[in-house]
Scaffold this motif. Sequence first.
Motif, mmCIF file in Angstrom:
data_model
loop_
_atom_site.group_PDB
_atom_site.id
_atom_site.type_symbol
_atom_site.label_atom_id
_atom_site.label_comp_id
_atom_site.label_asym_id
_atom_site.label_seq_id
_atom_site.Cartn_x
_atom_site.Cartn_y
_atom_site.Cartn_z
ATOM 1 N N LYS A 74 -5.427 6.609 -13.587
ATOM 2 C CA LYS A 74 -6.022 6.938 -12.294
ATOM 3 C C LYS A 74 -4.921 7.320 -11.308
ATOM 4 O O LYS A 74 -3.780 6.857 -11.418
ATOM 5 C CB LYS A 74 -6.802 5.749 -11.728
ATOM 6 C CG LYS A 74 -8.078 5.420 -12.481
ATOM 7 C CD LYS A 74 -8.848 4.292 -11.786
ATOM 8 C CE LYS A 74 -10.162 4.024 -12.506
ATOM 9 N NZ LYS A 74 -10.953 2.948 -11.826
ATOM 10 N N ILE A 75 -5.284 8.162 -10.340
ATOM 11 C CA ILE A 75 -4.380 8.510 -9.248
ATOM 12 C C ILE A 75 -5.167 8.339 -7.943
ATOM 13 O O ILE A 75 -5.574 9.322 -7.313
ATOM 14 C CB ILE A 75 -3.825 9.941 -9.388
ATOM 15 C CG1 ILE A 75 -3.209 10.153 -10.771
ATOM 16 C CG2 ILE A 75 -2.775 10.210 -8.311
ATOM 17 C CD1 ILE A 75 -2.695 11.558 -11.007
ATOM 18 N N PRO A 76 -5.398 7.110 -7.535
ATOM 19 C CA PRO A 76 -6.189 6.893 -6.320
ATOM 20 C C PRO A 76 -5.383 7.147 -5.050
ATOM 21 O O PRO A 76 -4.259 6.663 -4.900
ATOM 22 C CB PRO A 76 -6.596 5.417 -6.422
ATOM 23 C CG PRO A 76 -5.563 4.792 -7.302
ATOM 24 C CD PRO A 76 -5.082 5.855 -8.233
ATOM 25 N N ILE A 77 -5.962 7.928 -4.159
ATOM 26 C CA ILE A 77 -5.410 8.123 -2.831
ATOM 27 C C ILE A 77 -6.225 7.254 -1.882
ATOM 28 O O ILE A 77 -7.444 7.125 -2.050
ATOM 29 C CB ILE A 77 -5.445 9.608 -2.412
ATOM 30 C CG1 ILE A 77 -4.730 9.798 -1.069
ATOM 31 C CG2 ILE A 77 -6.855 10.167 -2.394
ATOM 32 C CD1 ILE A 77 -4.533 11.253 -0.675
ATOM 33 N N PHE A 78 -5.583 6.628 -0.907
ATOM 34 C CA PHE A 78 -6.319 5.701 -0.059
ATOM 35 C C PHE A 78 -5.888 5.826 1.389
ATOM 36 O O PHE A 78 -4.790 6.304 1.709
ATOM 37 C CB PHE A 78 -6.114 4.254 -0.532
ATOM 38 C CG PHE A 78 -4.765 3.677 -0.217
ATOM 39 C CD1 PHE A 78 -4.550 2.935 0.945
ATOM 40 C CD2 PHE A 78 -3.679 3.879 -1.066
ATOM 41 C CE1 PHE A 78 -3.299 2.416 1.254
ATOM 42 C CE2 PHE A 78 -2.425 3.357 -0.769
ATOM 43 C CZ PHE A 78 -2.233 2.620 0.392
ATOM 44 N N ILE A 79 -6.772 5.375 2.261
ATOM 45 C CA ILE A 79 -6.466 5.262 3.680
ATOM 46 C C ILE A 79 -7.049 3.945 4.174
ATOM 47 O O ILE A 79 -8.159 3.563 3.791
ATOM 48 C CB ILE A 79 -7.008 6.463 4.487
ATOM 49 C CG1 ILE A 79 -6.615 6.309 5.965
ATOM 50 C CG2 ILE A 79 -8.517 6.618 4.313
ATOM 51 C CD1 ILE A 79 -6.885 7.567 6.794
ATOM 52 N N ARG A 80 -6.279 3.248 5.005
ATOM 53 C CA ARG A 80 -6.725 1.957 5.525
ATOM 54 C C ARG A 80 -6.398 1.860 7.013
ATOM 55 O O ARG A 80 -5.296 2.198 7.439
ATOM 56 C CB ARG A 80 -6.015 0.821 4.781
ATOM 57 C CG ARG A 80 -6.434 -0.584 5.270
ATOM 58 C CD ARG A 80 -5.734 -1.670 4.470
ATOM 59 N NE ARG A 80 -4.314 -1.729 4.747
ATOM 60 C CZ ARG A 80 -3.380 -2.046 3.845
ATOM 61 N NH1 ARG A 80 -3.731 -2.320 2.598
ATOM 62 N NH2 ARG A 80 -2.110 -2.081 4.180
ATOM 63 N N TYR A 81 -7.393 1.421 7.768
ATOM 64 C CA TYR A 81 -7.159 1.096 9.173
ATOM 65 C C TYR A 81 -7.298 -0.411 9.334
ATOM 66 O O TYR A 81 -8.251 -1.015 8.836
ATOM 67 C CB TYR A 81 -8.166 1.796 10.088
ATOM 68 C CG TYR A 81 -8.100 1.258 11.509
ATOM 69 C CD1 TYR A 81 -7.069 1.636 12.364
ATOM 70 C CD2 TYR A 81 -9.045 0.338 11.962
ATOM 71 C CE1 TYR A 81 -6.983 1.120 13.651
ATOM 72 C CE2 TYR A 81 -8.967 -0.183 13.249
ATOM 73 C CZ TYR A 81 -7.941 0.215 14.089
ATOM 74 O OH TYR A 81 -7.853 -0.308 15.353
ATOM 75 N N GLU A 82 -6.334 -1.018 10.013
ATOM 76 C CA GLU A 82 -6.454 -2.443 10.302
ATOM 77 C C GLU A 82 -6.030 -2.715 11.737
ATOM 78 O O GLU A 82 -5.237 -1.975 12.331
ATOM 79 C CB GLU A 82 -5.636 -3.293 9.332
ATOM 80 C CG GLU A 82 -4.165 -2.976 9.246
ATOM 81 C CD GLU A 82 -3.450 -3.841 8.213
ATOM 82 O OE1 GLU A 82 -3.575 -5.080 8.276
ATOM 83 O OE2 GLU A 82 -2.761 -3.271 7.353
ATOM 84 N N TYR A 83 -6.595 -3.801 12.261
ATOM 85 C CA TYR A 83 -6.300 -4.201 13.627
ATOM 86 C C TYR A 83 -6.078 -5.708 13.644
ATOM 87 O O TYR A 83 -6.812 -6.462 12.999
ATOM 88 C CB TYR A 83 -7.467 -3.846 14.556
ATOM 89 C CG TYR A 83 -7.342 -4.460 15.937
ATOM 90 C CD1 TYR A 83 -6.446 -3.942 16.863
ATOM 91 C CD2 TYR A 83 -8.123 -5.552 16.298
ATOM 92 C CE1 TYR A 83 -6.323 -4.509 18.121
ATOM 93 C CE2 TYR A 83 -8.013 -6.126 17.558
ATOM 94 C CZ TYR A 83 -7.113 -5.600 18.466
ATOM 95 O OH TYR A 83 -6.984 -6.168 19.705
ATOM 96 N N ILE A 84 -5.027 -6.148 14.330
ATOM 97 C CA ILE A 84 -4.791 -7.579 14.499
ATOM 98 C C ILE A 84 -4.475 -7.869 15.967
ATOM 99 O O ILE A 84 -3.815 -7.072 16.639
ATOM 100 C CB ILE A 84 -3.639 -8.101 13.614
ATOM 101 C CG1 ILE A 84 -2.328 -7.357 13.905
ATOM 102 C CG2 ILE A 84 -3.988 -8.032 12.141
ATOM 103 C CD1 ILE A 84 -1.112 -7.973 13.229
ATOM 104 N N ASP A 85 -4.987 -8.986 16.440
ATOM 105 C CA ASP A 85 -4.622 -9.503 17.754
ATOM 106 C C ASP A 85 -4.289 -10.977 17.544
ATOM 107 O O ASP A 85 -5.179 -11.813 17.373
ATOM 108 C CB ASP A 85 -5.768 -9.356 18.752
ATOM 109 C CG ASP A 85 -5.358 -9.756 20.177
ATOM 110 O OD1 ASP A 85 -4.272 -10.348 20.331
ATOM 111 O OD2 ASP A 85 -6.124 -9.473 21.115
ATOM 112 N N THR A 86 -3.003 -11.278 17.517
ATOM 113 C CA THR A 86 -2.576 -12.639 17.191
ATOM 114 C C THR A 86 -2.815 -13.617 18.342
ATOM 115 O O THR A 86 -2.792 -14.836 18.126
ATOM 116 C CB THR A 86 -1.084 -12.672 16.833
ATOM 117 O OG1 THR A 86 -0.322 -12.168 17.947
ATOM 118 C CG2 THR A 86 -0.809 -11.849 15.589
#
Length: 439
Positions: free
Chosen positions: A358-370
């Motif tokens: 497999k050759i998976p391409i990915f995109i991820r958005y994450e948000y943190i407020d500590t």
Amino acid sequence: MKKIIVLQWVVLMLLSLYSKAQESSEEDKVPDTKFKQQPGLAKAASKIFYSEKPWSVSGFGEISMVNRNDVPLGMEDDIELSYNNLYRFSTFFGYRFTDKIIWNSEILVEYLKDPNGNDHFEFIVEAFLDFSIHNSFNVRTGLYPLSIGYINNNDEPVMFSSVNRSDVERIIIPSTWMGLGVSFYGGITNDLNYTLGFAQGLDGSSLQSGTFIRSGREPRFDSNAFSTFSVNPQLNFTGIENWTLSASAYVGQAGNNMEFTNSNGTIQTANAVAQLYSTYIKYTQKNWEFMALATTGYMSGTDDLYHITKEGSGGVGQVIANQNVGYLVETSYDLLSLFSNRSFLRKKNFMIDPHDVKIPIFIRYEYIDTHKNYNQKLLEEDNVNMVHFNSDIITIGVNFKPREEIAFKIDYQFRNNRATGPYAAQEDNLLELGIGFIF
């Protein structure tokens, strides 16, 4: 030392892959046996539960490189969050005494180096016993992975897309997180399973402002090992085709019953309780995946924690959040699926399995407020440390998976901290490269 560790990993990986290729030389006649997962454990860690022999040896390894120019503010005391080079190798040794009593153990070796030239070598051992009583009720006791979030039970490098685990599941949900205690797990129905664990609480004197409970998660084996305790439930539902829905929680003491001298000069006992809640949904189809995860944490008694961290760390008190939040959304698609004709893939060998490539391409958005909420009066105290991440992180990357057991990874992170002022952590965009494997 570093070269010896890397050579050891490479040799073991090649031997493992060669062995698998030999076993499956008649792949047209006999289909592969894929890695399976035991509740609460990742793929390699689960091998003993499905081994035809009474013993098993398995494990994973990873080599990662990050183009980090400097250690981010607040990460100085945790090199695993701010490294440039990482070498990690883990071996699991399992033994089945009977069909009902199963021993599992892990030896993990890590070598890390940060951009300031600091390096760290760590040797970690975990061990636990499973008592397989019934499909609906089983017991695990010892030093085992807690069931919270996604990564903590899926921490092997072929089981997540990015080179590094997401910040949501490193800074707010610490991973990997081992607990010393006992856990009960089983299936309520065919589609609904549960985990209920009771383990040590947190060491509040070790907490760091920027990483919530992460620095207090280490197991303790002294006379006060169980002076604090925690409860850790999880539910997983798989009744909808291709979907997994999970909810988990952690509630545990964090003051460690330590005594300190408060601002009035009175001696008192620290009283703090940490709460952490997480849920995720995951959709997996042949060519693409989708996952969304959210978590929030709460801490009471942060004024007590300020005092005990101040007394235990050279006079600097930590401002721990009363509440934090984090979430992520990620999707990936297998680029190889765009090719209807795969004749360019050769027959199976020690490196490539045409059925798994497999050759998976990915995109991820994450948000943190500590520090979504915190005791602002603590900033008026002397010798205060507070590190605030209020960050958006977009990660774009691609994997090359020649077979189920191997992943070559590259990704780029766009990082922006919305927090301002003297306590805002500095963020830089990052390029990450990595290789991971299991056996």
